[in-house]
Design a protein around this motif. Structure first.
Motif, PDB file in Angstrom:
ATOM      1  N   VAL A 283       0.846  -1.201   0.000  1.00 57.86           N
ATOM      2  CA  VAL A 283       0.000   0.000   0.000  1.00 57.86           C
ATOM      3  C   VAL A 283       0.873   1.239   0.000  1.00 57.86           C
ATOM      4  O   VAL A 283       0.692   2.164  -0.798  1.00 57.86           O
ATOM      5  CB  VAL A 283      -0.947   0.012   1.222  1.00 57.86           C
ATOM      6  CG1 VAL A 283      -1.684   1.348   1.321  1.00 57.86           C
ATOM      7  CG2 VAL A 283      -1.951  -1.131   1.142  1.00 57.86           C
ATOM      8  N   GLU A 284       1.863   1.250   0.889  1.00 60.82           N
ATOM      9  CA  GLU A 284       2.738   2.422   1.014  1.00 60.82           C
ATOM     10  C   GLU A 284       3.582   2.628  -0.234  1.00 60.82           C
ATOM     11  O   GLU A 284       3.883   3.758  -0.618  1.00 60.82           O
ATOM     12  CB  GLU A 284       3.629   2.283   2.250  1.00 60.82           C
ATOM     13  CG  GLU A 284       4.350   3.570   2.607  1.00 60.82           C
ATOM     14  CD  GLU A 284       5.119   3.491   3.916  1.00 60.82           C
ATOM     15  OE1 GLU A 284       5.144   4.494   4.644  1.00 60.82           O
ATOM     16  OE2 GLU A 284       5.697   2.429   4.205  1.00 60.82           O
ATOM     17  N   ALA A 285       3.950   1.524  -0.885  1.00 66.02           N
ATOM     18  CA  ALA A 285       4.767   1.616  -2.103  1.00 66.02           C
ATOM     19  C   ALA A 285       3.946   2.043  -3.323  1.00 66.02           C
ATOM     20  O   ALA A 285       4.512   2.319  -4.381  1.00 66.02           O
ATOM     21  CB  ALA A 285       5.431   0.274  -2.375  1.00 66.02           C
ATOM     22  N   GLY A 286       2.617   2.082  -3.171  1.00 67.77           N
ATOM     23  CA  GLY A 286       1.776   2.502  -4.286  1.00 67.77           C
ATOM     24  C   GLY A 286       1.388   1.398  -5.247  1.00 67.77           C
ATOM     25  O   GLY A 286       0.957   1.678  -6.366  1.00 67.77           O
ATOM     26  N   LEU A 287       1.534   0.128  -4.831  1.00 64.81           N
ATOM     27  CA  LEU A 287       1.198  -0.989  -5.719  1.00 64.81           C
ATOM     28  C   LEU A 287      -0.258  -0.924  -6.176  1.00 64.81           C
ATOM     29  O   LEU A 287      -0.572  -1.265  -7.312  1.00 64.81           O
ATOM     30  CB  LEU A 287       1.454  -2.327  -5.012  1.00 64.81           C
ATOM     31  CG  LEU A 287       1.134  -3.590  -5.835  1.00 64.81           C
ATOM     32  CD1 LEU A 287       2.118  -3.746  -6.998  1.00 64.81           C
ATOM     33  CD2 LEU A 287       1.161  -4.839  -4.962  1.00 64.81           C
TER      34      LEU A 287
ATOM     35  N   ASP B  23      11.593  -2.379   4.514  1.00 66.21           N
ATOM     36  CA  ASP B  23      12.019  -3.593   3.802  1.00 66.21           C
ATOM     37  C   ASP B  23      10.946  -4.084   2.839  1.00 66.21           C
ATOM     38  O   ASP B  23      11.250  -4.454   1.690  1.00 66.21           O
ATOM     39  CB  ASP B  23      12.367  -4.693   4.806  1.00 66.21           C
ATOM     40  CG  ASP B  23      13.693  -4.456   5.507  1.00 66.21           C
ATOM     41  OD1 ASP B  23      14.497  -3.657   5.004  1.00 66.21           O
ATOM     42  OD2 ASP B  23      13.927  -5.063   6.576  1.00 66.21           O
ATOM     43  N   TRP B  24       9.691  -4.125   3.292  1.00 64.69           N
ATOM     44  CA  TRP B  24       8.623  -4.603   2.398  1.00 64.69           C
ATOM     45  C   TRP B  24       8.307  -3.580   1.310  1.00 64.69           C
ATOM     46  O   TRP B  24       8.055  -3.947   0.156  1.00 64.69           O
ATOM     47  CB  TRP B  24       7.374  -4.951   3.215  1.00 64.69           C
ATOM     48  CG  TRP B  24       7.514  -6.275   3.892  1.00 64.69           C
ATOM     49  CD1 TRP B  24       7.668  -6.512   5.237  1.00 64.69           C
ATOM     50  CD2 TRP B  24       7.561  -7.563   3.254  1.00 64.69           C
ATOM     51  NE1 TRP B  24       7.802  -7.859   5.472  1.00 64.69           N
ATOM     52  CE2 TRP B  24       7.735  -8.525   4.279  1.00 64.69           C
ATOM     53  CE3 TRP B  24       7.475  -7.992   1.924  1.00 64.69           C
ATOM     54  CZ2 TRP B  24       7.825  -9.899   4.015  1.00 64.69           C
ATOM     55  CZ3 TRP B  24       7.564  -9.360   1.656  1.00 64.69           C
ATOM     56  CH2 TRP B  24       7.734 -10.291   2.686  1.00 64.69           C
ATOM     57  N   LYS B  25       8.343  -2.331   1.653  1.00 62.71           N
ATOM     58  CA  LYS B  25       8.118  -1.283   0.649  1.00 62.71           C
ATOM     59  C   LYS B  25       9.189  -1.359  -0.442  1.00 62.71           C
ATOM     60  O   LYS B  25       8.895  -1.231  -1.632  1.00 62.71           O
ATOM     61  CB  LYS B  25       8.141   0.082   1.333  1.00 62.71           C
ATOM     62  CG  LYS B  25       7.837   1.251   0.394  1.00 62.71           C
ATOM     63  CD  LYS B  25       7.937   2.581   1.151  1.00 62.71           C
ATOM     64  CE  LYS B  25       7.695   3.748   0.208  1.00 62.71           C
ATOM     65  NZ  LYS B  25       7.954   5.054   0.891  1.00 62.71           N
ATOM     66  N   ALA B  26      10.433  -1.598  -0.032  1.00 60.74           N
ATOM     67  CA  ALA B  26      11.547  -1.678  -0.988  1.00 60.74           C
ATOM     68  C   ALA B  26      11.342  -2.811  -1.983  1.00 60.74           C
ATOM     69  O   ALA B  26      11.673  -2.676  -3.168  1.00 60.74           O
ATOM     70  CB  ALA B  26      12.865  -1.858  -0.240  1.00 60.74           C
TER      71      ALA B  26
END
Length: 319
Positions: free
Chosen positions: A147-151, A188-191
Motif C-alpha cells: 500500500v505504502e509503495a503505491g502498488l 524492507d517490504w516497501k523496498a
C-alpha cells in the motif's frame, strides 16, 4: 552450515525424491491454498466502514484475500516467468499460509476456544497460535508495505486491519501505525515492491524483466521475509508453550532454516513452492513423534525435519 542449507533445498527438490511437476499438474485445485477461489480478490471485496476498508486478518479467508490481491496487482512484473502468474515469487506466502491452515496450525492450540476447528469457527485464526502470529508479520506487513509503495495506486479509502481479541499491542493495524512502530520492517517490504516497479517501468516492455532482475527481486523479498521472522520470533516466544515440545521445536527449527534457505535465493514461485511443501509435515507434531521415524510421514519428510533440527542445533552451538 551454508552447504547444509543447500543440501536441504537440494534434497527437497531433487528428481530422485520429488514428484515431477509441470504447469499442467499445478492447475489442479489441490495445488492452491484451501478456499483460494473464495478469497477476496479486490480491495472493495472487503467491507468499507467510516471511509476505511476494513480487513479481518484473523479470518483465514480474509488474510488469504490479502495475498490474492498482492498476487493480482503484482502479476505484471512476472509476465515472462510462466503463465497464470505461476512465476510470481510472492506465491510462497499464500501457499505457506494455506499449508498452515490445512495442517491445523492456525487453530487455538490451547483448546480454550473453538477457533480454527471444524466443530467451531473453522476460518478463525487464533491469536494463541504461534504460527498465526508469526504469519501476521508475513501477511499484514507485505500488504501494508505494498500500500505504502503505491502498488494499488491512489486509494479512495484508508486500509485498517482489525485487532485480535487478545495481545492487541503485539500487532500494528494500518500503514501509519506500522510505520510509527516498526519503520525498518515497513521499509524492507516497501523496498521489495518499489524495486519490482522500478525494473518494470525502466524496461521497454514486461518481456525484458530478466532473470538477473529476478535475482534482485528475490534478494529484496528474502531480506524482508527474514527481517519479519527475526522481529516476530522473540515477540511470540511465549506462544510456543501451547504447543507439544516436538511441534514447538519444529517451529523454531523452521524459522531458523528460513535464514539459510533465504541465503540461496530460493525461488518462491508457484511450482517450486509446491514441490518444497510436499516435504513439510502434513499435520501437527505430537509428543509421541520421534525423528527420523515418524511412521505416517514419508522418508523425505522425516529427513527434512531431521535436517532442520540438526541445522538449528549446529547454529545454536556455533552462535
Amino acid at each position: 552450515l551454508g552447504i547444509h542449507a543447500l543440501l536441504i533445498v537440494t534434497l527437497t527438490l531433487s528428481p530422485a525424491t520429488a514428484t515431477a511437476w509441470s504447469e499442467n499438474d499445478a492447475i489442479g485445485e489441490a495445488a492452491y491454498p484451501p478456499l483460494w477461489d473464495l478469497a477476496p480478490e479486490n480491495l472493495l471485496d472487503f467491507p468499507v466502514k467510516d471511509n476505511k476498508i476494513v480487513i479481518n486478518a484473523w479470518d483465514y479467508q480474509q488474510r488469504l484475500g490479502m495475498y490474492k490481491i498482492l498476487l493480482n496487482f503484482s502479476s505484471k512484473y512476472f509476465a515472462t516467468f510462466g503463465s497464470q502468474n505461476f512465476g510470481n515469487i510472492l506465491w510462497g506466502l499464500p501457499l505457506q499460509h494455506g499449508w498452515q491452515f490445512h495442517t491445523g496450525r492456525l487453530a487455538d492450540p490451547s483448546n480454550v476456544t473453538s477457533c480454527g476447528y471444524e466443530d467451531g469457527d473453522l476460518l478463525c485464526i487464533s491469536v494463541r497460535s504461534w504460527w498465526a502470529c508469526m504469519n501476521y508479520y508475513l501477511s499484514a506487513l507485505p500488504f501494508l508495505g505494498a500500500v505504502e509503495a503505491g502498488l494499488f495506486g491512489q486509494l479512495q479509502y484508508e486500509i485498517e486491519l482489525l485487532p485480535p481479541e487478545e495481545q492487541r499491542a503485539d500487532f500494528c493495524y494500518s500503514v501509519a501505525d506500522c510505520r510509527s512502530r516498526i519503520p525498518k520492517l515497513m521499509d524492507d517490504w516497501k523496498a521489495y515492491f518499489e524495486v519490482n516497479n522500478f525494473f518494470f517501468l525502466s524496461a521497454m516492455s514486461p518481456a525484458t524483466f530478466s532473470s538477473f532482475q529476478l535475482d534482485d527481486a528475490l534478494h529484496y523479498l528474502w531480506k524482508a521475509h527474514v527481517a519479519s521472522i527475526a522481529y516476530a520470533l522473540p515477540k511470540f516466544h511465549d506462544s510456543l508453550k501451547y504447543l507439544p515440545d516436538t511441534e514447538a521445536n519444529f517451529g523454531e527449527d523452521w524459522a531458523n532454516g528460513v535464514d539459510f534457505i533465504a541465503a540461496t535465493y530460493f525461488s518462491t514461485d508457484f511450482l517450486t513452492t509446491n514441490k518444497f511443501q510436499a516435504f513439510l509435515p502434513q499435520r501437527m507434531l505430537v509428543d509421541r513423534d520421534v525423528l527420523p521415524s515418524i511412521s505416517d510421514f514419508s522418508p523425505q519428510q522425516n529427513r527434512v525435519l531431521l535436517s532442520l533440527r540438526s541445522l538449528h542445533k549446529a547454529n545454536q552451538l556455533t552462535g
